[in-house]
Design a protein around this motif. Structure first.
Motif, PDB file in Angstrom:
ATOM      1  N   ASP A 242       0.757  -1.105   0.041  1.00  0.00           N
ATOM      2  CA  ASP A 242       0.127   0.146  -0.190  1.00  0.00           C
ATOM      3  C   ASP A 242       0.810   1.074  -0.106  1.00  0.00           C
ATOM      4  OD1 ASP A 242      -2.396  -1.540   0.081  1.00  0.00           O
ATOM      5  OD2 ASP A 242      -2.505  -1.375   2.152  1.00  0.00           O
ATOM      6  N   GLN A 243       1.955   1.318   0.642  1.00  0.00           N
ATOM      7  CA  GLN A 243       2.898   2.268   0.968  1.00  0.00           C
ATOM      8  C   GLN A 243       3.253   2.902  -0.508  1.00  0.00           C
ATOM      9  OE1 GLN A 243       5.800   2.300   3.835  1.00  0.00           O
ATOM     10  NE2 GLN A 243       6.345   4.284   3.577  1.00  0.00           N
TER      11      GLN A 243
ATOM     12  N   TYR B 167       2.510   1.891  -3.203  1.00  0.00           N
ATOM     13  CA  TYR B 167       1.259   2.089  -4.147  1.00  0.00           C
ATOM     14  C   TYR B 167       0.799   3.666  -4.014  1.00  0.00           C
ATOM     15  CZ  TYR B 167      -3.582   1.780  -6.600  1.00  0.00           C
ATOM     16  OH  TYR B 167      -4.615   1.684  -7.348  1.00  0.00           O
ATOM     17  N   GLU B 168       0.738   4.025  -2.986  1.00  0.00           N
ATOM     18  CA  GLU B 168       0.202   5.486  -2.626  1.00  0.00           C
ATOM     19  C   GLU B 168       1.230   6.275  -3.228  1.00  0.00           C
ATOM     20  OE1 GLU B 168      -1.395   7.966   1.393  1.00  0.00           O
ATOM     21  OE2 GLU B 168      -0.792   5.823   1.436  1.00  0.00           O
TER      22      GLU B 168
ATOM     23  N   VAL C 157       1.111   6.917  -6.901  1.00  0.00           N
ATOM     24  CA  VAL C 157       0.059   7.844  -7.277  1.00  0.00           C
ATOM     25  C   VAL C 157       0.070   9.035  -7.025  1.00  0.00           C
ATOM     26  CG1 VAL C 157      -2.246   7.976  -6.860  1.00  0.00           C
ATOM     27  CG2 VAL C 157      -1.447   5.691  -7.271  1.00  0.00           C
ATOM     28  N   ASN C 158       0.595   9.282  -5.783  1.00  0.00           N
ATOM     29  CA  ASN C 158       0.854  10.807  -5.434  1.00  0.00           C
ATOM     30  C   ASN C 158       2.060  11.458  -5.925  1.00  0.00           C
ATOM     31  OD1 ASN C 158       2.185  12.770  -3.204  1.00  0.00           O
ATOM     32  ND2 ASN C 158       0.117  12.918  -2.929  1.00  0.00           N
TER      33      ASN C 158
ATOM     34  N   SER D 117      -4.910  11.122  -4.508  1.00  0.00           N
ATOM     35  CA  SER D 117      -5.090  10.015  -3.671  1.00  0.00           C
ATOM     36  C   SER D 117      -5.478   8.626  -4.505  1.00  0.00           C
ATOM     37  CB  SER D 117      -6.202  10.300  -2.724  1.00  0.00           C
ATOM     38  OG  SER D 117      -7.598  10.373  -3.283  1.00  0.00           O
ATOM     39  N   ILE D 118      -5.290   7.428  -3.647  1.00  0.00           N
ATOM     40  CA  ILE D 118      -5.690   6.049  -4.472  1.00  0.00           C
ATOM     41  C   ILE D 118      -7.206   6.320  -5.035  1.00  0.00           C
ATOM     42  CG2 ILE D 118      -6.042   3.775  -3.733  1.00  0.00           C
ATOM     43  CD1 ILE D 118      -3.466   3.930  -2.274  1.00  0.00           C
TER      44      ILE D 118
ATOM     45  N   GLU E 279      -8.132   5.525  -8.578  1.00  0.00           N
ATOM     46  CA  GLU E 279      -9.003   4.379  -9.146  1.00  0.00           C
ATOM     47  C   GLU E 279     -10.116   4.777  -9.802  1.00  0.00           C
ATOM     48  OE1 GLU E 279      -9.191   1.647  -5.616  1.00  0.00           O
ATOM     49  OE2 GLU E 279      -6.975   1.065  -5.957  1.00  0.00           O
TER      50      GLU E 279
END
Length: 661
Positions: free
Chosen positions: A141-142, A144-145, A148-149, A155-156, A160
């Motif tokens: 998650d980290q 991935y975030e 994206v950022n 934000s995720i 999405e």
């Protein structure tokens, strides 16, 4: 992985190219008719900050700004976007977002939906699969975030949602484009159009020759000046004299020292940029299978025939045939065939069937038949390279100039800041002397001129012509560094007297007169050639130059006539011996007579139509979706379901002077 995404490279360009499409979401229609300046309703009940309303969806000014900024960052690699480009991007983003909202509303009306499972499949197996799930393992998650950022300032959930929007648009596009097809006759006609050749005689009259005989009197020039005086008002542009100090980054770069610690730090922070993925060096032979017909089905007999041809080639290889020679002789991939079937080094990301076979081969091994959506492949592996990290020694020549430039830029920023501060406190001369620099005083210059020691820098000249004359020193960036400047004097725009602008008046008078005379003489040439049925005779009597073209297609060029897609394209409508009318081709006038016409044979049309069909189909489907989107916009506006806030739109379109982002 995240650092890799923050650095330039081929893989990043591919990934971010796809992401840009997703972020903009179905923005294939830019400046759709009925949009930016075409709203006829003038609704005033939309609140400030809301640019448009499409059904229940709003397009806000903030959303437009964010979208334009994302596009700007993608296209300019994170650098500052020039104000004129930023203004255009905001306007384009507004149009694209309005169209996107309209398409979303229509997709939902038609019952299209995107499930959470479809979203997950896209993240796992789509263009993000290798980034977010390398070797099938989630990066977490980290990361991935962070991804994206850092790349999209989202934000995720926002990211999405953008993905879901793209998937929804894909479904709508498939529904709109699916029924579109091209017939064999369409393809044959297009091939014939592109490959028909013509040869012709043409008589040319030159404007330069006509102009030689024009000798205006003073009275004629004075009369022309008076009649066109309005266009000369303030035609002498504003001029400014400027005093300035140049801080050249390249000179500072020569003074900067780069040590191993600097190189190791950069290498450590950018290691992912220097990771080499699994890659293979391949050759292949392709035997194409036919495209689906108008009914969407592929002729099974044609597929079998292609497979049989591929099997025969494979048999020749097994019997000791040379792969490169057979590729040149038989492969339908003409681009690679001329290189013996070589595709060079490739990474994963091609057709799954092809990729699976290619990466499973051993060096020097040849595959059996591999079927893909293109046809039947025979693959030979020339070389293979396992994934690895390049060493610092390998990339040092690449890293050193980057680090040197970064250090020089940092030094230049500090010097520029100090010089500007000192110049504002103690004047330019004192600041220059303190820092071993010099003050340059320019002549009076216009906005389009260049300054000695600086060269072409529109950004600097914009700053100079925006500054207050005799005001405090200011700074501006240039392609080579920074300039600290002070406007010493300014001369406002002026309207020149006849004497000051006589040369220009005479040139424009002769140009206008020559254009009219050229058109008159070209008409005479055409009339005489038609009346006498003799182009050569007409050309001789009117002083035109007679020439003969080579055989040329519609994409060709002809001396004095230019592109055959322009006025000279009339040649393709003529019969042998037939004369054209008068042609205006810029600074020339012409009349042509067709000598010969060569059309491709039926065999050539049959052979050349297959690759052309795919191009035509792609173009026709794209045109269909654009027409669909434009028609939808007009319908929604007419029904009051799409409303434009004219006050906000006017503010957006007039924001030419806003700073870039």
């Amino acid at each position: 992985m995240i650092r890799f995404l923050q650095t330039p490279g081929k893989a990043k360009k591919i990934v971010l190219g796809g992401l840009l499409v997703i972020i903009c979401g179905a923005m294939v229609v830019t400046l759709v008719p009925g949009g930016m300046l075409g709203d006829a309703f003038g609704f005033t009940n939309l609140e400030r900050g809301v640019l448009a309303k499409v059904g229940s969806q709003q397009v806000t000014m903030d959303e437009v700004s964010r979208t334009a900024q994302r596009i700007g960052r993608q296209q300019f690699g994170g650098r500052s976007v020039p104000p004129n480009i930023a203004a255009y991007l905001r306007q384009a983003a507004a149009e694209q977002l309005i169209t996107q909202k309209a398409l979303i509303m229509e997709a939902e009306r038609l019952g299209f939906k995107v499930t959470d499972q479809e979203l997950q499949d896209t993240l796992h197996k789509g263009q993000f699969g290798q980034l977010l799930f390398p070797d099938g393992q989630y990066v977490g998650d980290q990361q991935y975030e962070m991804f994206v950022n850092s790349q999209f300032n989202m934000s995720i959930p926002q990211f999405e949602e953008a993905l879901k929007t793209q998937l929804l648009m894909d479904k709508l596009r498939a529904a709109v484009e699916g029924p579109v097809n091209v017939s064999l006759q369409d393809v044959a006609d297009e091939y014939k159009k592109q490959n028909t050749k013509v040869k012709f005689e043409y008589a040319v009259l030159s404007m330069d020759d006509v102009m030689k005989d024009i000798k205006p009197t003073d009275a004629e020039l004075h009369s022309y000046y008076d009649a066109h005086k309005q266009q000369y008002v303030n035609s002498v542009p504003e001029k400014r004299q400027v005093r300035y100090i140049v801080i050249d980054n390249s000179k500072l770069a020569n003074q900067v020292q780069v040590n191993n610690t600097d190189l190791q730090a950069y290498y450590r922070d950018h290691q992912d940029q220097y990771r080499v993925p699994d890659q293979v060096n391949l050759r292949h032979i392709l035997v194409k299978t036919p495209l689906p017909g108008a009914d969407g089905k592929t002729d099974p007999n044609a597929v079998k025939a292609a497979e049989k041809k591929a099997e025969d080639i494979l048999a020749k290889l097994k019997a000791g045939g040379d792969f490169a020679a057979l590729a040149k002789q038989y492969s339908d991939d003409t681009a690679s065939a001329q290189n013996g079937g070589s595709l060079g080094w490739i990474q994963k990301g091609r057709a799954p069937e092809f990729e699976k076979a290619a990466f499973s081969l051993k060096k020097g091994e040849t595959s059996g038949l591999v079927q893909s959506s293109y046809g039947f492949h025979i693959i030979r592996l020339d070389d293979k390279q396992e994934a690895h990290l390049k060493s610092l020694d390998e990339v040092k020549p690449e890293i050193e100039p980057i680090v040197r430039q970064q250090k020089a830029a940092a030094v230049a920023d500090r010097v520029a800041g100090a010089v500007l501060s000192q110049a504002r406190s103690n004047g330019l001369e004192k600041a220059a002397s303190t820092n071993n620099l010099e003050v340059i005083t320019s002549n009076y210059v216009t906005r389009t001129d260049t300054l000695p020691g600086v060269g072409m820098s529109p950004q600097l000249m914009d700053a100079i012509f925006s500054a207050a004359p005799k005001g405090s020193p200011e700074s501006a960036s240039t392609p080579t560094g920074t300039v600290i400047f002070q406007v010493a004097d300014a001369k406002p725009p002026a309207t020149p007297t006849f004497e000051e602008i006589r040369a220009r008046v005479e040139s424009e008078f002769k140009g206008d007169k020559a254009q009219a005379l050229l058109a008159q003489k070209t008409n005479q040439l055409s009339d005489k050639a038609r009346n006498d049925h003799d182009l050569k005779k007409a050309a001789k009597e009117l002083g035109a130059t007679l020439k003969t073209s080579d055989f040329v297609t519609s994409s060709g060029q002809v001396p004095d006539l230019g592109s055959m897609s322009g006025p000279a394209s009339v040649a393709f409508t003529l019969k042998p011996g037939e004369l054209s009318g008068p042609l205006n081709v810029g600074r020339s006038g012409a009349v042509l007579q067709l000598l010969e016409r060569q059309e491709p044979t039926s065999d050539e049309i049959t052979k050349g139509s297959e690759p052309l069909r795919e191009q035509l189909l792609t173009r026709k489907r794209g045109d269909a979706f654009q027409l669909f989107a434009a028609s939808l916009r007009k319908t929604l506006e007419k029904n009051g379901k799409l409303r434009i806030n004219q006050e906000e739109m006017s503010r957006l379109t007039n924001a030419k002077s806003e700073a870039g982002f």
